[in-house]
Each structure stands twice: as C-alpha cells, then as structure tokens.
Write a protein that holds these residues in place. Structure first.
Motif, PDB file in Angstrom:
ATOM      1  N   UNK A  46      39.429  41.201  45.853  1.00 39.77           N
ATOM      2  CA  UNK A  46      40.451  41.038  44.812  1.00 39.77           C
ATOM      3  C   UNK A  46      39.867  40.307  43.607  1.00 39.77           C
ATOM      4  N   UNK A  47      39.112  39.243  43.897  1.00 41.86           N
ATOM      5  CA  UNK A  47      38.481  38.454  42.828  1.00 41.86           C
ATOM      6  C   UNK A  47      37.517  39.347  42.035  1.00 41.86           C
ATOM      7  N   UNK A  48      36.697  40.123  42.739  1.00 38.20           N
ATOM      8  CA  UNK A  48      35.729  40.988  42.059  1.00 38.20           C
ATOM      9  C   UNK A  48      36.428  42.032  41.194  1.00 38.20           C
ATOM     10  N   UNK A  49      37.545  42.559  41.658  1.00 41.23           N
ATOM     11  CA  UNK A  49      38.241  43.616  40.926  1.00 41.23           C
ATOM     12  C   UNK A  49      39.099  43.096  39.781  1.00 41.23           C
ATOM     13  N   UNK A  80      39.806  30.747  53.171  1.00 39.18           N
ATOM     14  CA  UNK A  80      41.094  30.418  52.550  1.00 39.18           C
ATOM     15  C   UNK A  80      41.949  31.665  52.327  1.00 39.18           C
ATOM     16  N   UNK A  81      41.361  32.844  52.403  1.00 37.69           N
ATOM     17  CA  UNK A  81      42.116  34.085  52.252  1.00 37.69           C
ATOM     18  C   UNK A  81      43.234  34.193  53.285  1.00 37.69           C
ATOM     19  N   UNK A  82      43.066  33.543  54.433  1.00 37.76           N
ATOM     20  CA  UNK A  82      44.109  33.590  55.460  1.00 37.76           C
ATOM     21  C   UNK A  82      45.377  32.890  54.996  1.00 37.76           C
ATOM     22  N   UNK A  83      45.279  31.968  54.038  1.00 36.78           N
ATOM     23  CA  UNK A  83      46.464  31.286  53.498  1.00 36.78           C
ATOM     24  C   UNK A  83      47.098  32.045  52.349  1.00 36.78           C
ATOM     25  N   UNK A  84      46.315  32.334  51.327  1.00 34.67           N
ATOM     26  CA  UNK A  84      46.883  32.909  50.103  1.00 34.67           C
ATOM     27  C   UNK A  84      46.735  34.421  50.011  1.00 34.67           C
ATOM     28  N   UNK A  85      45.974  35.026  50.884  1.00 38.81           N
ATOM     29  CA  UNK A  85      45.863  36.475  50.907  1.00 38.81           C
ATOM     30  C   UNK A  85      44.958  37.074  49.848  1.00 38.81           C
ATOM     31  N   UNK A  86      44.339  36.229  49.011  1.00 31.90           N
ATOM     32  CA  UNK A  86      43.413  36.729  47.988  1.00 31.90           C
ATOM     33  C   UNK A  86      42.041  36.872  48.635  1.00 31.90           C
ATOM     34  N   UNK A  87      41.429  38.042  48.480  1.00 37.92           N
ATOM     35  CA  UNK A  87      40.119  38.282  49.075  1.00 37.92           C
ATOM     36  C   UNK A  87      39.029  38.250  48.010  1.00 37.92           C
ATOM     37  N   UNK A  88      37.794  38.181  48.463  1.00 44.67           N
ATOM     38  CA  UNK A  88      36.664  38.253  47.531  1.00 44.67           C
ATOM     39  C   UNK A  88      36.696  39.577  46.768  1.00 44.67           C
ATOM     40  N   UNK A 138      43.740  35.709  38.800  1.00 48.98           N
ATOM     41  CA  UNK A 138      42.734  35.403  39.806  1.00 48.98           C
ATOM     42  C   UNK A 138      41.513  34.902  39.048  1.00 48.98           C
ATOM     43  N   UNK A 139      40.814  33.931  39.610  1.00 50.35           N
ATOM     44  CA  UNK A 139      39.700  33.286  38.927  1.00 50.35           C
ATOM     45  C   UNK A 139      38.386  33.982  39.283  1.00 50.35           C
ATOM     46  N   UNK A 140      37.752  34.566  38.266  1.00 52.77           N
ATOM     47  CA  UNK A 140      36.474  35.256  38.465  1.00 52.77           C
ATOM     48  C   UNK A 140      35.443  34.290  39.036  1.00 52.77           C
ATOM     49  N   UNK A 141      34.665  34.786  39.987  1.00 52.47           N
ATOM     50  CA  UNK A 141      33.589  33.998  40.560  1.00 52.47           C
ATOM     51  C   UNK A 141      33.989  33.099  41.716  1.00 52.47           C
ATOM     52  N   UNK A 142      35.279  32.973  41.990  1.00 54.39           N
ATOM     53  CA  UNK A 142      35.704  32.141  43.124  1.00 54.39           C
ATOM     54  C   UNK A 142      35.200  32.772  44.419  1.00 54.39           C
ATOM     55  N   UNK A 143      34.718  31.945  45.300  1.00 53.28           N
ATOM     56  CA  UNK A 143      34.284  32.388  46.623  1.00 53.28           C
ATOM     57  C   UNK A 143      35.379  32.015  47.616  1.00 53.28           C
ATOM     58  N   UNK A 144      36.193  32.973  47.988  1.00 55.10           N
ATOM     59  CA  UNK A 144      37.415  32.738  48.739  1.00 55.10           C
ATOM     60  C   UNK A 144      37.159  32.269  50.164  1.00 55.10           C
ATOM     61  N   UNK A 145      36.293  32.941  50.876  1.00 62.91           N
ATOM     62  CA  UNK A 145      36.003  32.565  52.256  1.00 62.91           C
ATOM     63  C   UNK A 145      37.236  32.585  53.144  1.00 62.91           C
TER      64      UNK A 145
END
Length: 187
Positions: free
Chosen positions: A73-76, A63-71, A54-61
């Motif tokens: 998840x990114x922070x953790x 798009x989480x509904x598609x790939x399931x990655x949340x902000x 997962x890419x640190x600093x990405x702001x998912x917004x």
C-alpha cells in the motif's frame, strides 16, 4: 503554528481532528505510516476537508496487523512526508489540534516536522483538545476511575451511543474523534 511562517491566531470553534497510524508508540524509534484529518468548524464536521495520506518510505512490518496498511500500500499510494506536513500546516492554520490521546499525534507530528522540514515544533497544551483527557476528567468527576481500556476511542464512542467504525484507519479515526468531541461537548 509551525515556525517558518506566522500562523493566524487560533479561532474559537475551529479545530482540526487529526489521527496518525504508526509502527509503534515512540516517535523517533517508530515511524509514521498514515496521517488523516478532518476540519471541525463551529461544531460542524466538514467532510469535504477530510484528508488521508500514507507516508512514502514507511516500513510497516508487523504493525500492519493493527492498521491494515501494508508495505505494498505504501509503495503504491505513499506520499512524501514533507508534502503531507506542508498540507497539514495549512489545514491547522488558525485551528486547534483535536485528537484522542493527543500525545501520540503531537509527538509523531513534532518529530516528523523536525526530520522532514527541519522545523522545531512543540505543541502547547493550550493549542490541543484531547478527547481522551476530556472523557477521563468526566469519568473521574462522576466517581469512576477508568482503566486504559475504558478510554479507548471505540469504547468511549460506544458509551455515547455513537456508531462503531473500523479502528486504526487515520481519516476514519479523525472523523470518529470529531464526532466524539461533539458528543462530549454537547450542551
């Protein structure tokens, strides 16, 4: 392959299946959220070499509904983009990039390299194997002119009798692409 160091010559039969998850379709405007890959060597998928970031600093917004990655998840679990790209460079050394609809991967990776490492890199078509393009050409040779939906990774895998996987997970999609490549190129 990426400019700062001299890469090994590309080796026939050595590929790296790569998938990216993003916040949209446009490099530069949209962000990388996740990057995953798996090596394929002489028609063998090497799961021990699979990587998923997962890419640190990405702001998912949204798009989480598609790939399931949340902000969250990114922070953790997010990893600095430069670290991911350095590891990707090593994994790609001497290998062809393999992807399904490769312009997504090559576009986002090229943009990320420029932004994170200051490396200008455009992937030459001869360095890339695209299962989307392989299947499109196959369908056209068979007299079938596919629509976009016909060429989605899950739909193509289904036609070849490959198992269904959860879509939009970077490493899972990389593995799915590698399996599809083996099916498409089976003798």
């Amino acid at each position: 392959m990426f400019g700062r160091r001299r890469p090994r010559e590309l080796t026939q039969g050595h590929l790296l299946a790569v998938d990216v998850e993003t916040t949209g379709l446009t490099p530069g405007r949209d962000q990388l959220v996740a990057v995953g890959w798996v090596p394929v060597t002489n028609r063998v998928i090497d799961l021990s070499g699979a990587r998923d970031f997962l890419v640190a600093g990405a702001q998912v917004g949204d798009s989480a509904t598609l790939h399931g990655v949340t902000d969250q998840d990114i922070a953790a679990r997010g990893v600095d983009l430069a670290v991911i790209l350095e590891e990707l460079q090593r994994a790609l050394d001497g290998r062809y990039l393999l992807a399904h609809f490769a312009q997504m991967e090559t576009g986002f990776i090229s943009h990320a390299l420029r932004r994170a490492l200051g490396v200008r890199r455009r992937f030459h078509p001869a360095e890339v194997v695209d299962t989307f393009a392989l299947e499109r050409r196959h369908m056209e040779r068979m007299g079938t002119y596919p629509r976009g939906e016909d060429l989605r990774l899950a739909r193509v895998r289904e036609r070849y009798g490959l198992p269904a996987y959860r879509n939009h997970d970077a490493v899972t999609d990389a593995i799915a692409c590698a399996e599809l490549y083996l099916a498409l190129t089976a003798s």
